[in-house]
Design an enzyme around this catalytic site. Sequence first.
Site, PDB file in Angstrom:
ATOM      1  N   GLU A 177       0.819  -1.226   0.000  1.00  0.00           N
ATOM      2  CA  GLU A 177       0.000   0.000   0.000  1.00  0.00           C
ATOM      3  C   GLU A 177       0.841   1.260   0.000  1.00  0.00           C
ATOM      4  O   GLU A 177       1.273   1.727   1.051  1.00  0.00           O
ATOM      5  CB  GLU A 177      -0.942   0.010   1.219  1.00  0.00           C
ATOM      6  CG  GLU A 177      -1.795   1.274   1.275  1.00  0.00           C
ATOM      7  CD  GLU A 177      -2.768   1.345   2.449  1.00  0.00           C
ATOM      8  OE1 GLU A 177      -2.709   0.477   3.339  1.00  0.00           O
ATOM      9  OE2 GLU A 177      -3.576   2.278   2.468  1.00  0.00           O
ATOM     10  N   LYS A 219      -2.510  -2.024  -3.132  1.00  0.00           N
ATOM     11  CA  LYS A 219      -3.550  -1.149  -2.560  1.00  0.00           C
ATOM     12  C   LYS A 219      -3.154   0.301  -2.775  1.00  0.00           C
ATOM     13  O   LYS A 219      -2.452   0.894  -1.948  1.00  0.00           O
ATOM     14  CB  LYS A 219      -3.729  -1.454  -1.066  1.00  0.00           C
ATOM     15  CG  LYS A 219      -4.705  -0.532  -0.349  1.00  0.00           C
ATOM     16  CD  LYS A 219      -5.155  -1.114   0.979  1.00  0.00           C
ATOM     17  CE  LYS A 219      -5.994  -0.118   1.753  1.00  0.00           C
ATOM     18  NZ  LYS A 219      -6.671  -0.730   2.903  1.00  0.00           N
ATOM     19  N   ARG A 292     -12.643   3.873   6.104  1.00  0.00           N
ATOM     20  CA  ARG A 292     -13.679   4.869   6.391  1.00  0.00           C
ATOM     21  C   ARG A 292     -14.908   4.722   5.493  1.00  0.00           C
ATOM     22  O   ARG A 292     -16.042   4.831   5.955  1.00  0.00           O
ATOM     23  CB  ARG A 292     -13.094   6.278   6.246  1.00  0.00           C
ATOM     24  CG  ARG A 292     -12.240   6.685   7.430  1.00  0.00           C
ATOM     25  CD  ARG A 292     -11.319   7.836   7.109  1.00  0.00           C
ATOM     26  NE  ARG A 292     -10.189   7.437   6.272  1.00  0.00           N
ATOM     27  CZ  ARG A 292      -9.249   8.267   5.845  1.00  0.00           C
ATOM     28  NH1 ARG A 292      -9.313   9.549   6.147  1.00  0.00           N
ATOM     29  NH2 ARG A 292      -8.241   7.819   5.112  1.00  0.00           N
TER      30      ARG A 292
HETATM   31  P1  13P Z   1      -9.312   4.261   4.199  1.00  0.00           P
HETATM   32  O1  13P Z   1     -10.166   3.526   3.194  1.00  0.00           O
HETATM   33  O2  13P Z   1     -10.114   4.894   5.315  1.00  0.00           O
HETATM   34  O3  13P Z   1      -8.345   5.197   3.544  1.00  0.00           O
HETATM   35  O4  13P Z   1      -8.462   3.168   4.970  1.00  0.00           O
HETATM   36  C1  13P Z   1      -7.898   2.138   4.226  1.00  0.00           C
HETATM   37  C2  13P Z   1      -6.629   1.746   4.837  1.00  0.00           C
HETATM   38  O5  13P Z   1      -6.447   0.602   5.198  1.00  0.00           O
HETATM   39  C3  13P Z   1      -5.569   2.755   4.960  1.00  0.00           C
HETATM   40  O6  13P Z   1      -4.364   2.132   5.295  1.00  0.00           O
END
Ligand code: 13P
Length: 338
Positions: A177, A219, A292
């Site tokens: 990510e 991600k 979120r």
């Molecule tokens: P959000 O979708 O709230 O950005 O969180 C995803 C996530 O795992 C961030 O590391």
Amino acid sequence: MNRSELEANARAMVAPGRGILAADESTGTIKKRFDAIKVENTEENRRAYREMLFAAPGIAEHISGVIMYDETLRQKTRAGVPFAELLAKQGIVPGIKVDAGAKPLAGFPGETITEGLDGLRERLAEYYKLGARFAKWRAVIDIGAGIPTRFAIDANAHALARYASLCQEANIAPIVEPEVLMDGDHTLARCEEVTDGVLDSVFGQLFEHRILLEGMVLKPNMVISGKKGPKRASAAEVAEATLRCLKRHVPPAVPGIAFLSGGQSEAEATEHLSLMNQAPGLPWALTFSYGRALQESALKAWAGRTESLGAGQKAFLHRARLNGLAQRGKYTASLEAA
Ligand code: 13P
């Protein structure tokens, strides 16, 4: 390294019509979410909230995997079933956040480096025993005056690849990510330029580190204009720029891409995903790994009340179902009210 186990889990995480619930908020981050609904941040409240989500009837139809926090992976339902077991029994892959957070990068004001490599091999072995079959590590890239620097991008990409390599050694499929934040006032074009550079560096490092691309999930952020900008780019522009950027960098060997929501509203995040999935001939599965954007309504409906656990589950299922439809390119705004 068990290639077939890694590949099977990575594919399961991006299966058609399903996506990932990011419920790996650290104790500090979940406090912010609880503060907003005036719920005390106790271990029991965190446990009860996560049980509400993980035990929502029928979530497995739309949820392929759940990312947990260290504490959560060790917790159980009220009836005493470990969360990892509850999820696995439903055909949902249990996952674990393993980074130790983004810390200021010395010598590079305004930039961060994600920590957590020390002792990671041992932690991964324990997490596997506790039932985790995939992991997550988040690198954070902020856009501002003079940042990001190439140095910070490369340092974060290197750490991501080191993490991914340790994961695969432990037969845990890594979610890689690299998040370019949407917090500034930058244009969509600037986000695309930065995301281009970040993905270039990340895939270069993954190659150098001999990562099995078939056994991981990317991600990324969507390519989107900054939240504080004068004019937000349209949904069609976001979908087009995001696909253009991903096609330039992500090899088709990667089974799937699961977006973070990054501060988009629930409806925005769903609409963007659906639009992208309407494009023909995509070389990878495109799905969600939202925190979120999957939890906001559910948190509000629950608000810490035992008698509202059902309402919280209903709100969560609704969001999961709409995102499941978006994975198939079948979401429309009119479904929001349904
Ligand atoms: P959000 O979708 O709230 O950005 O969180 C995803 C996530 O795992 C961030 O590391």
